[in-house]
Scaffold this motif. Structure first.
Motif, short mmCIF file in Angstrom:
data_model
loop_
_atom_site.label_atom_id
_atom_site.label_comp_id
_atom_site.label_asym_id
_atom_site.label_seq_id
_atom_site.Cartn_x
_atom_site.Cartn_y
_atom_site.Cartn_z
N UNK A 100 0.71 -1.34 -0.01
CA UNK A 100 -0.06 -0.02 -0.16
C UNK A 100 0.87 1.13 0.03
N UNK A 101 1.88 1.39 0.62
CA UNK A 101 2.81 2.37 1.07
C UNK A 101 3.54 2.62 -0.42
N UNK A 102 3.79 1.48 -1.02
CA UNK A 102 4.57 1.58 -2.27
C UNK A 102 3.63 2.23 -3.50
N UNK A 103 2.43 1.73 -3.40
CA UNK A 103 1.65 2.25 -4.58
C UNK A 103 1.42 3.80 -4.18
N UNK A 104 1.06 4.13 -2.94
CA UNK A 104 0.93 5.53 -2.58
C UNK A 104 2.11 6.41 -2.78
N UNK A 105 3.42 5.83 -2.65
CA UNK A 105 4.63 6.66 -3.18
C UNK A 105 4.49 6.98 -4.65
N UNK A 106 4.13 5.81 -5.42
CA UNK A 106 4.18 6.19 -6.71
C UNK A 106 3.24 7.42 -7.13
N UNK A 107 2.12 7.29 -6.38
CA UNK A 107 0.92 8.36 -6.79
C UNK A 107 1.35 9.66 -6.34
N UNK A 108 2.12 9.79 -5.13
CA UNK A 108 2.62 10.83 -4.52
C UNK A 108 3.58 11.72 -5.53
N UNK A 109 4.46 10.63 -5.92
CA UNK A 109 5.40 11.31 -7.00
C UNK A 109 4.92 11.88 -8.26
N UNK A 110 3.90 11.11 -8.84
CA UNK A 110 3.17 11.36 -9.97
C UNK A 110 2.29 12.84 -9.73
N UNK A 111 1.76 12.96 -8.70
CA UNK A 111 0.91 14.19 -8.39
C UNK A 111 1.65 15.45 -8.03
N UNK A 112 2.84 14.98 -7.48
CA UNK A 112 3.76 16.38 -7.03
C UNK A 112 4.55 16.71 -8.47
N UNK A 113 4.62 15.77 -9.48
CA UNK A 113 5.44 16.08 -10.60
C UNK A 113 4.86 17.34 -11.44
N UNK A 114 5.73 17.98 -12.01
CA UNK A 114 5.32 19.30 -12.69
C UNK A 114 4.52 19.11 -13.79
N UNK A 115 4.90 17.96 -14.56
CA UNK A 115 4.27 17.33 -15.79
C UNK A 115 3.43 16.07 -15.73
N UNK A 116 2.55 16.20 -14.59
CA UNK A 116 1.61 14.93 -14.06
C UNK A 116 0.78 14.84 -15.13
N UNK A 117 -0.06 16.00 -15.86
CA UNK A 117 -0.86 15.64 -16.75
C UNK A 117 -0.52 14.85 -18.06
#
Length: 477
Positions: A155-172
């Motif tokens: 669970x933590x690993x998946x949340x880490x992946x999503x957090x990295x994606x959402x905090x990225x400047x080019x997430x869209x």
């Protein structure tokens, strides 16, 4: 492979026969591997369509049907076969509650936890959803999944992946269409597993920074949205409710040195949007967890963050221009819902939050919200406070331009309103003639009420006349 004209369209007995045949083919394939990959995927697709309506699809929901699907979901080496079977399983467990225990009885929950380690949103969505539904009304051994199969770590690993994606400047430009749905299911799974495994909360500590990052990285909903706590905001707020926020690691991310109030400010902004957007009965279910989360953040916060939260939530001078709970402000809406009969749990959460904001001091509590709001809470929680104490001197915390400050402007101890803003009735005193006409009107109304026979009521005017307390005016008046 071309599909037949009846693909997924049969009903009644014909549908039941088709479901039996499709499952029979899948069961035999487990032993013989006789189905070509495309044919197996086609069977699973057709079975998924039939499984959306349990009527005449009974074989899917039986012990044998679940076992067949589970084996294709977790023992197959084909990604498409596995996902096809997982989709049917998720629908089955959602539609027919008894199938949840049947899935758990297969012993494949452990394999599901192992599969959750795979680093992609497609499998994350399906497996997290399957495990999530399996936590309801079953004897699934969640502690075993946590300690032996790394469920909390996955669970933590998946949340880490999503957090990295959402905090990225080019997430869209890098988003997978399945990412939002997968994140929602994992956040819901976080809440359920932590709720049902209170002795293993330490295993979820690595997830806390990622949940905070997700909440702080997302763009706030529009002020005009009707569902500001829609996914992923609501599930992310819920996910922190059961976690231990008192640890050094949790505090490091909850109150970072660079911006200690960042997370609490985000929760307050969401609360400001939500308390106005949602109506009964959604207020109770959706907004209550957000108030509880804010209480938790306040409880463990350093002094500067507590001061910031007080500044945002304690009644302002604008609120006190009228009786508390009437202003169209965040504080006004919170106090208004304190006594909302259709949202009692929300009212309790708001009351506890304001008691905390008052340093759990009943005297300061009454000064901050008024005895009208505070009295019920103090009584229900057996907190000593007598009305005579309302006359004691004291200062009220009111937010000014410089933040929370102490002022000595007198207030009505019951309503919390400034005394100098209370309105005095401007109606002139009634003349004797007006009093007589009003008495006659009341006499007629009570006589009509008696004649209905619904209740036996004594006319107070008639009683006054009988007791000699009614004096007729002289004719010259």
């Amino acid at each position: 492979m071309a599909q037949s004209a009846s693909f997924g369209r049969l009903t009644g007995p014909a549908k039941l026969d088709a479901v039996k045949q499709l499952l029979r083919s899948l069961t035999e394939d487990l032993e013989t591997s006789s189905l070509a990959p495309q044919r197996r995927e086609s069977i699973l697709e057709e079975l998924k369509i039939y499984g959306r309506d349990p009527n005449c699809a009974d074989p899917i929901f039986t012990k044998e049907g679940i076992k067949t699907l589970v084996r294709h979901a977790f023992d197959s080496t084909s990604v498409n076969t596995s996902r096809g079977a997982l989709r049917i399983l998720c629908n089955a467990l959602l539609l027919e509650p008894e199938t949840r225990q049947r899935f758990v009885d297969t012993g494949y929950a452990a394999k599901a936890s192992e599969k959750l380690k795979e680093d992609n949103s497609d499998d994350e969505f399906l497996v997290a959803r399957l495990l999530l539904i399996s936590t309801y009304n079953t004897n699934i051994d969640l502690p075993k999944l946590i300690t032996q199969h790394g469920l909390a770590d996955s669970i933590a690993n998946h949340l880490a992946r999503h957090a990295k994606r959402l905090s990225s400047t080019n997430r869209s430009t890098t988003a997978n269409p399945m990412d939002p749905m997968a994140l929602e299911e994992t956040l819901k799974l976080t809440f359920n597993v932590s709720q049902f495994s209170p002795n293993h909360l330490a295993s979820f500590e690595p997830a806390i920074p990622h949940i905070i990052t997700i909440l702080c990285s997302l763009d706030l909903p529009s002020p005009h949205t009707k569902t500001p706590l829609g996914p992923p905001f609501g599930p992310a707020v819920n996910a922190v409710l059961n976690l231990d926020l008192s640890t050094p690691t949790a505090k490091e991310y909850l109150y970072p040195d660079s911006s200690p109030s960042c997370f609490s400010d985000r929760l307050i902004k969401l609360l400001s949007l939500s308390i106005k957007a949602y109506k009964n009965p959604d207020l109770e279910q959706i907004v209550t967890p957000l108030v509880c989360a804010l209480s938790l953040v306040y409880e463990h916060a350093p002094a500067s963050v507590k001061q910031s939260i007080k500044s945002a939530l304690l009644p302002t001078e604008k609120d006190r221009e009228d009786a508390l709970g009437k202003a169209d402000t965040l504080q006004g809406h919170l106090l208004k819902n304190w006594s909302n009969p259709e949202a009692p749990e929300l009212g309790k959460a708001i009351a506890h939050l304001y008691f905390d904001l008052s340093n759990r001091d009943p005297h300061k509590f009454v000064k901050n919200v008024g005895y009208g709001y505070a009295s019920g809470f103090l009584f229900q929680n057996n907190i000593s406070f007598t009305p005579e104490e309302l006359n004691k001197g004291g200062e009220t915390e009111v937010e000014g331009e410089d933040g929370v400050r102490e002022i000595k402007r007198p207030i009505n101890p019951i309503t919390g309103q400034f005394l100098d803003t209370e309105r005095v009735s401007e109606l002139p005193e009634m003349t004797d003639e007006e009093k007589e006409r009003e008495a006659e009107r009341l006499f007629v109304l009570f006589e009509r009420l008696k004649q209905t026979g619904i209740i036996d009521v004594q006319n107070p005017v008639e009683q006054a006349m009988r007791e000699g307390r009614f004096e007729e005016l002289p004719d010259d008046k």
